[in-house]
Design a protein around this motif. Structure first.
Motif, short mmCIF file in Angstrom:
data_model
loop_
_atom_site.label_atom_id
_atom_site.label_comp_id
_atom_site.label_asym_id
_atom_site.label_seq_id
_atom_site.Cartn_x
_atom_site.Cartn_y
_atom_site.Cartn_z
N LEU A 190 -41.78 -39.65 12.19
CA LEU A 190 -40.81 -37.70 11.96
C LEU A 190 -41.36 -36.84 11.36
O LEU A 190 -42.01 -35.87 12.02
N GLU A 191 -42.11 -37.25 10.20
CA GLU A 191 -43.16 -35.65 9.37
C GLU A 191 -43.74 -35.54 9.97
O GLU A 191 -44.06 -34.14 10.59
N GLY A 192 -44.35 -35.59 11.54
CA GLY A 192 -45.70 -35.75 12.44
C GLY A 192 -44.76 -34.81 13.45
O GLY A 192 -45.69 -33.54 13.92
N ALA A 193 -43.95 -35.24 13.55
CA ALA A 193 -43.40 -33.69 14.49
C ALA A 193 -42.93 -33.45 14.32
O ALA A 193 -42.80 -31.67 14.22
N LEU A 194 -42.74 -33.07 12.89
CA LEU A 194 -41.88 -31.90 12.23
C LEU A 194 -43.17 -31.05 11.74
O LEU A 194 -42.36 -30.14 12.23
N GLU A 195 -43.56 -31.55 11.28
CA GLU A 195 -45.47 -30.51 10.77
C GLU A 195 -45.19 -29.59 12.84
O GLU A 195 -45.85 -28.83 12.19
N SER A 196 -45.62 -30.51 13.31
CA SER A 196 -45.68 -29.35 15.12
C SER A 196 -44.16 -28.49 15.13
O SER A 196 -45.00 -27.30 15.90
N PRO A 203 -44.52 -31.50 3.01
CA PRO A 203 -45.71 -32.01 2.56
C PRO A 203 -46.55 -33.10 2.92
O PRO A 203 -45.82 -33.94 3.46
N LYS A 204 -47.37 -32.58 2.80
CA LYS A 204 -48.60 -33.90 3.64
C LYS A 204 -48.73 -35.20 3.06
O LYS A 204 -49.55 -35.86 3.42
N SER A 205 -48.80 -35.07 1.75
CA SER A 205 -48.02 -36.54 1.60
C SER A 205 -46.21 -37.12 1.63
O SER A 205 -47.04 -38.75 1.16
N GLY A 206 -45.52 -36.62 2.73
CA GLY A 206 -44.12 -37.06 2.79
C GLY A 206 -43.58 -36.59 1.81
O GLY A 206 -44.11 -36.43 0.47
N PRO A 207 -42.34 -37.17 2.31
CA PRO A 207 -41.04 -36.75 1.09
C PRO A 207 -40.88 -38.12 0.12
O PRO A 207 -40.94 -39.47 1.01
#
Length: 754
Positions: A190-196, A203-207
């Protein structure tokens, strides 16, 4: 033994829960499937227990989490047609779905209550309505669809395995994952989608993730957008906090030292204080003194916007500006961070910031900055600061209605069109442009088909600027050109002025240089005439732009037709050499020289003295128009009939064609002095006719050399002879020498030196 039909049905009903039903075979209507295949409530399965908890609502980090949305197959497409949706397609009989249920519930609760906006002081109480909530910020919702109850819908979606999780954007699938997995996997997915969706917001290192089933988690390191989180994302909420402090360095410690260090209780308290200061911008409404020690921590190592002045206490301009700067800081309390650096003390910091004069004012966001070059009045500072506040939100999405509402308040809007194939690299390049546009124009993005239809967009991504509803397109379409920050910004700078801007001291050079400018001299004191005059000038500008566009297209078409004629002629003659030559002709309209025409207006009362001395016009006599040619230091203030040019569409459009002709059909007036005029002629000859200027320069040099040699020869000839000429020459030289040395000459002419 004979099998009756009733016995076959009985065996099928017993074996169905054991064997399961393949996803591709599940179907039927909603009502029959829900009744026949609904699991027995008395069995108390994991899914049932989880569902009971969901129906009652849960709490995470002290905030209420509503039940996850259960979609209806009959209205599925209508439900997910707007925004982003993360949908789990499951079966109540699937053991992988049952195992995933508690993970998915924790996953949903964690993200639903997470704080995506680091600038906000605290999490909003009403997560469903607050614009800073996770759901509203990303326009993303979580949902589930029971594929046993709505088998036909799942079959239409191509669901063949359970669980299947799909991310939809406006009803279209953009990302998918299949099967059971652990919480860190789904978070990374999901983080990849949120970043787009919002580049730079994650945060690049993840939450920091909670343990499955936990009802709280410390998010100190999560969702800040900084690449400083070093904690293990697999640590749960039940992990020992003291252990985490000893083994990892917090994000704030990284900001302070930019190196790995062992965290202590003291540093943890510092991080808490800094986190609070970041969440509440300018809480006291003052300009914060900044030093080399805290500048990086507060300004460059965060994504918080900062408006900073670099000054010296002895600088008179700094002293005069100080009250306005302090007033602006009070106005921006709780909205924007304001700071100041004393360059007499922080010399190294000012040198690193490339401060070459005082005061120098920069607007910072993270590691990027832009210099403020506007006026230094209180209203000018506040106006810029209010626009700068929007930078924290990044490039926002707009639809057709939102864009129309934005047009009512903004004269210049850059609109970025994207689709499902637009990558995160494209969005990251777009975000870099926001800082440079502060104080000039708004930048938004859209994937609304209505806006694409309005602006006739057929390729994505595409960049357009709308100035008073008039579109201008960025013509470079390759992905490399669209991501070229400098190239895109250069184009933006050429079109970020309104069609009819107000002339001020800060934009005068940008408006006046290199073009003819239709300049309306207006007075705000006469409100009715002021409104009418501005409207007439704008109408004239829009009509002139339309005519120039038509002429441009016609000229380009003529060149294309000429090229096609050459190609056809070469084909008729079967001349391959001529054919290749004709096909290699490149039509470049940029090489065709045109006199650009701009439009602007100036406050005749505020700039009364300058207008009177430059153009000889007194605004008290009424609104006037001059057409200025700054490159040649000349202007026109009368029409072909000798009448003054007035702010009228007819008067302007009748005069302009007569001025762009060569030579102009109306004699110009000059606002340059004699010396300025001579230098201007020399400048124009040098740049307009370089070979002629070179020839003149060589001729002048040769003439000076020959003249000097002639004088030397004549003096030499006089010194070598006798009689009065020679004596006179010697006496003259002796007299000059004696005069220089302070003595008197002897006899003859020039013996006495005054």
């Amino acid at each position: 033994m004979k099998w009756s039909f009733s016995r076959v049905l009985l065996c099928a009903s017993i074996l169905t829960p054991v064997l399961g039903t393949p996803a591709e075979k599940v179907g039927g209507t909603k009502d029959t499937n829900q009744i026949a295949l609904k699991p027995d409530d008395s069995k108390g399965t994991t899914l049932k227990d989880g569902k009971d908890a969901i129906d009652e609502g849960t709490y995470f980090n002290g905030l209420r989490v509503p039940p996850i949305t259960m979609l209806d197959g009959g209205t599925f497409q209508d439900d997910i047609k707007d925004g982003y949706w993360v949908v789990e397609f499951f079966s109540p009989w699937c053991h992988h779905c049952k195992a995933l249920a508690p993970i998915w519930q924790t996953f949903y609760e964690f993200y639903y209550t997470s704080n995506p906006v680091p600038a906000s002081s605290e999490k909003p109480k009403d997560l469903e309505r607050s614009p800073n909530s996770f759901t509203r910020y990303y326009d993303l919702r979580f949902a589930k669809l029971d594929c046993v109850a709505f088998g036909s819908t799942c079959e239409e979606m191509g669901i063949s395995n359970y669980p299947t999780i799909i991310l939809f954007q406006d009803g279209k699938e953009i990302k998918k994952t299949i099967g059971f997995n652990k919480l860190p996997y789904f978070s990374e997915w999901l983080e990849g989608a949120l970043e787009s969706i919002k580049p730079g917001s994650r945060p690049k290192s993840g939450p920091k993730l909670p343990e499955v089933g936990a009802k709280s988690v410390d998010e100190t390191d999560g969702a800040t957008g900084d690449d400083t989180s070093k904690k293990d994302s697999t640590k749960g909420a039940g992990a020992d906090d003291s252990k985490n402090v000893k083994t990892t360095s917090t994000s704030v410690d990284s900001d302070e030292t930019a190196t790995s260090s062992t965290s202590t209780t003291k540093s943890t308290s510092k991080s808490t204080a800094l986190s609070a200061s970041q969440q509440t911008p300018n809480p006291k409404g003052i300009s914060v003194p900044l030093s080399a020690q805290n500048f990086q921590k507060f300004v460059t190592a965060t994504h918080d916007p900062w408006f900073v002045k670099f000054y010296a206490p002895w600088c008179h301009h700094c002293q005069a500006m100080a009250p306005n700067w302090a007033g602006m800081a009070r106005e921006m309390k709780g909205k924007l961070n304001i700071g100041e650096v004393n360059c007499d003390i922080e010399k190294r910091l000012c040198k690193d910031a490339r401060v070459r004069g005082f005061p120098t004012i920069h607007f910072f966001r993270g590691g990027e900055r832009v210099e403020y070059e506007g006026l230094r009045g209180l209203g000018d500072f506040v106006n810029f600061a209010k626009k700068a506040v929007d930078v924290g939100a990044g490039v926002v999405d707009v639809d057709f209605d939102a864009f129309r509402a934005l047009e009512e308040t903004e004269e210049v809007i850059f609109l970025y069109f994207y689709d499902h194939a637009t990558t995160s690299e494209d969005f990251q390049a777009l975000e870099r442009l926001v800082l440079s546009l502060v104080g000039h124009a708004r930048l938004v993005r859209t994937n609304d088909p209505k806006l694409a239809e309005r602006f006739k967009i057929s390729t994505w991504p595409r960049l357009v600027v709308s100035r008073d509803g008039k579109p201008t397109y960025y013509n470079a379409l390759s992905p490399r050109d669209m991501r070229d920050f400098r190239k895109v910004l250069e184009w933006m700078q050429s079109v970020w002025l309104p069609i009819v801007p107000e002339l001020t001291a800060s934009n005068a050079h940008e408006i006046m240089a290199g073009k003819l400018v239709v300049l309306g001299i207006l007075s705000r004191d006469r409100s009715d005439e002021f409104i009418i005059a501005k409207r007439e000038i704008k109408n004239a500008a829009l009509e002139w732009i339309d005519k120039q566009t038509q002429a441009f297209n016609l000229e380009r078409q003529e060149l294309r037709d000429a090229k096609q004629l050459r190609i056809e002629e070469a084909e008729d003659r079967n001349d391959q050499r001529a054919l290749r030559s004709a096909k290699q002709i490149r039509i470049n309209m940029d090489e065709i020289k045109r006199k650009e025409v701009g439009f602007a207006w100036v406050d005749g009362v505020f700039w009364e003295r300058w207008i009177r001395t430059t153009y000889g016009i007194d605004v008290k006599d009424g609104e006037k128009v001059v057409i200025n040619d700054e490159d040649n230091r000349r202007y026109w203030d009368t029409t072909i009939t000798g009448n003054p040019i007035v702010p009228s569409r007819t008067s302007i459009l009748e005069t302009l064609p007569k001025l762009i002709s060569h030579p102009p059909k109306i004699p110009p007036k000059s606002h340059a002095g004699i010396l300025d005029h001579a230098l201007l002629i020399l400048h124009n000859v040098s740049f307009g006719h370089p070979w002629l200027a070179l020839g003149i320069g060589i001729g002048v040099t040769v003439s000076v050399v020959l003249l000097g040699r002639s004088r030397l020869w004549r003096k030499g000839r006089g010194g070598g002879g006798s009689g009065a000429w020679g004596q006179g020459g010697l006496l003259r030289l002796d007299g000059e020498k004696g005069g220089l040395l302070g003595g008197l000459g002897n006899g003859g002419v020039g013996g006495k030196v005054d």
